[in-house]
Design an enzyme around this catalytic site. Structure first.
Site, PDB file in Angstrom:
ATOM      1  N   LEU A  19       5.156  -2.630  -1.737  1.00  0.00           N
ATOM      2  CA  LEU A  19       4.255  -3.544  -2.478  1.00  0.00           C
ATOM      3  C   LEU A  19       3.061  -3.911  -1.769  1.00  0.00           C
ATOM      4  O   LEU A  19       3.484  -4.225  -0.394  1.00  0.00           O
ATOM      5  CB  LEU A  19       5.055  -4.661  -3.296  1.00  0.00           C
ATOM      6  CG  LEU A  19       4.101  -5.609  -3.939  1.00  0.00           C
ATOM      7  CD1 LEU A  19       3.651  -4.755  -5.327  1.00  0.00           C
ATOM      8  CD2 LEU A  19       5.009  -6.772  -4.373  1.00  0.00           C
ATOM      9  N   ASP A  47      -4.424  -2.193   1.134  1.00  0.00           N
ATOM     10  CA  ASP A  47      -5.112  -1.039   0.839  1.00  0.00           C
ATOM     11  C   ASP A  47      -6.546  -1.112   0.553  1.00  0.00           C
ATOM     12  O   ASP A  47      -7.170  -1.926  -0.414  1.00  0.00           O
ATOM     13  CB  ASP A  47      -4.727  -0.101  -0.121  1.00  0.00           C
ATOM     14  CG  ASP A  47      -5.383   1.134  -0.633  1.00  0.00           C
ATOM     15  OD1 ASP A  47      -4.869   2.005  -0.312  1.00  0.00           O
ATOM     16  OD2 ASP A  47      -6.212   0.927  -1.609  1.00  0.00           O
ATOM     17  N   TYR A  52     -15.122   0.835  -0.852  1.00  0.00           N
ATOM     18  CA  TYR A  52     -15.062  -0.525  -1.488  1.00  0.00           C
ATOM     19  C   TYR A  52     -16.043  -1.404  -0.746  1.00  0.00           C
ATOM     20  O   TYR A  52     -16.174  -2.582  -1.211  1.00  0.00           O
ATOM     21  CB  TYR A  52     -13.686  -0.902  -1.235  1.00  0.00           C
ATOM     22  CG  TYR A  52     -12.442  -0.329  -2.146  1.00  0.00           C
ATOM     23  CD1 TYR A  52     -13.083   0.969  -2.972  1.00  0.00           C
ATOM     24  CD2 TYR A  52     -11.097  -0.498  -1.806  1.00  0.00           C
ATOM     25  CE1 TYR A  52     -11.825   1.547  -3.394  1.00  0.00           C
ATOM     26  CE2 TYR A  52     -10.468   0.293  -2.222  1.00  0.00           C
ATOM     27  CZ  TYR A  52     -10.502   1.192  -3.342  1.00  0.00           C
ATOM     28  OH  TYR A  52      -9.590   2.095  -3.810  1.00  0.00           O
ATOM     29  N   LYS A  77      -9.549   4.821   3.171  1.00  0.00           N
ATOM     30  CA  LYS A  77      -9.904   6.171   2.580  1.00  0.00           C
ATOM     31  C   LYS A  77     -11.352   6.913   2.767  1.00  0.00           C
ATOM     32  O   LYS A  77     -12.419   5.829   2.884  1.00  0.00           O
ATOM     33  CB  LYS A  77      -9.913   6.127   0.817  1.00  0.00           C
ATOM     34  CG  LYS A  77      -8.685   5.376   0.540  1.00  0.00           C
ATOM     35  CD  LYS A  77      -8.644   5.346  -1.165  1.00  0.00           C
ATOM     36  CE  LYS A  77      -7.527   4.238  -1.498  1.00  0.00           C
ATOM     37  NZ  LYS A  77      -7.739   3.141  -1.306  1.00  0.00           N
ATOM     38  N   HIS A 110     -10.142  10.232  -0.658  1.00  0.00           N
ATOM     39  CA  HIS A 110     -10.248   9.341  -1.853  1.00  0.00           C
ATOM     40  C   HIS A 110     -10.452  10.146  -3.200  1.00  0.00           C
ATOM     41  O   HIS A 110      -9.710   9.811  -4.118  1.00  0.00           O
ATOM     42  CB  HIS A 110     -11.649   8.571  -1.681  1.00  0.00           C
ATOM     43  CG  HIS A 110     -11.661   7.331  -2.520  1.00  0.00           C
ATOM     44  ND1 HIS A 110     -12.190   6.142  -2.135  1.00  0.00           N
ATOM     45  CD2 HIS A 110     -11.035   7.061  -3.500  1.00  0.00           C
ATOM     46  CE1 HIS A 110     -11.783   4.992  -2.852  1.00  0.00           C
ATOM     47  NE2 HIS A 110     -11.130   5.649  -4.179  1.00  0.00           N
TER      48      HIS A 110
END
Length: 295
Positions: A19, A47, A52, A77, A110
């Site tokens: 998690l 993550d 992003y 990514k 990605h």
């Protein structure tokens, strides 16, 4: 690696928390505080992604938390605009510098790029080189279907350790999970509590919320948990790694409070039965560099 989070052993022996905190769409000005809060609450997986645009803030939150670097599993990514061998290596260096880290725990492609495959294959070969050089502990992919995984494997040498995909009660990805088990790939869920179906009206399940489904709310009442906690527990009990996103301190803490109960096989099957088989995110088979290649 310490903390309360169960660990999943990847196909190269590296252990990854089951998690973590996702930061997709987390505003940069709120990301550092969210990461710091999560790590202090016990999270040990963060993550992010180049696309992003908050890698710097993730690194800042990590440093502010006071948690030792080797206690945290950090994923980022590679975006499609940097596919290709040399460009992927440069992009990795850029991400590492933004994060302020000396190595990554997991580096993912990605998206697939099946309509323009050569840069896609070359980018993964660059990731293989980074793994061989010890600059990343594991490599993998995101948003790859069973067919695309097999296509990639035909052109490369290292089986991805992780495939991060859309997975929630309305889209359980049964065929893909079966392929992952056969290939030794760990399944990781983005939008694990189904946020994409609530926030994107154009989604096939748009406007519906798995958190409002009677089977989920009944289990929440039974266990004294929230609906979101029940859905996250569903992922964990299926052996899926989940990375829910939040920038709210109370929600971050709530999402992590899922280790004191488990669901029965019948309860898992009841949530499984919510599956519609409909994807809400982009079709991986239709990804084109000129459409998705900028960030």
């Amino acid at each position: 690696m310490t903390g309360r989070t169960p660990l999943l052993k990847l196909n190269n022996g590296v252990e990854m928390p089951a998690l973590g905190l996702g930061v997709y769409q987390s505003p940069p000005e709120e990301t550092a505080a969210a990461v710091e809060t999560a790590l202090r609450d016990g999270y040990r997986l963060i993550d992010t992604a180049a696309a992003y645009r908050n890698e710097e803030q993730v690194g800042e939150g990590l440093r502010r938390s006071g948690v030792d670097r080797d206690e945290v599993f950090v994923t980022t990514k590679l975006w499609l605009s940097d596919y290709g061998y040399d460009s992927a290596l440069r992009a990795f260096d850029t991400s590492l510098a933004k994060l302020g880290l000396e190595y990554l725990d997991l580096y993912l492609l990605h998206q697939p790029a099946p309509l323009e495959p050569e840069p896609w294959f070359a980018a993964y070969k660059a990731a293989e080189q980074l793994l061989a050089d010890g600059r990343v502990r594991a490599i993998g992919v995101s948003n790859h279907t069973p067919g695309l995984l097999h296509t990639l494997l035909e052109q490369t040498d290292v089986v991805p350790a992780v495939n991060q995909v859309e997975l929630h009660p309305y889209f359980v990805h049964g065929e893909l999970v079966d392929v992952h088990e056969k290939l030794g790939i760990t399944t990781q869920a983005w939008s694990p509590i189904g946020g994409i179906t609530r926030y994107w009206a154009q989604a096939p399940n748009g406007g519906r919320s798995a958190l409002a489904e009677p089977v989920v709310t009944a289990l929440a009442d039974k266990y004294g948990k929230t609906a979101a906690q029940v859905v996250l527990r569903w992922h964990l009990d299926h052996g899926v790694c989940a990375i829910p996103k939040s920038v709210k301190a109370h929600r971050i803490a709530e999402n992590f409070d899922v280790f004191d109960f488990t669901l029965t096989p019948d309860e898992l099957a009841a949530i499984d039965a919510l599956d519609t088989g409909l994807r809400s995110g982009p079709d991986p088979e239709a990804i084109k560099l000129d459409t998705f290649g900028t960030r």
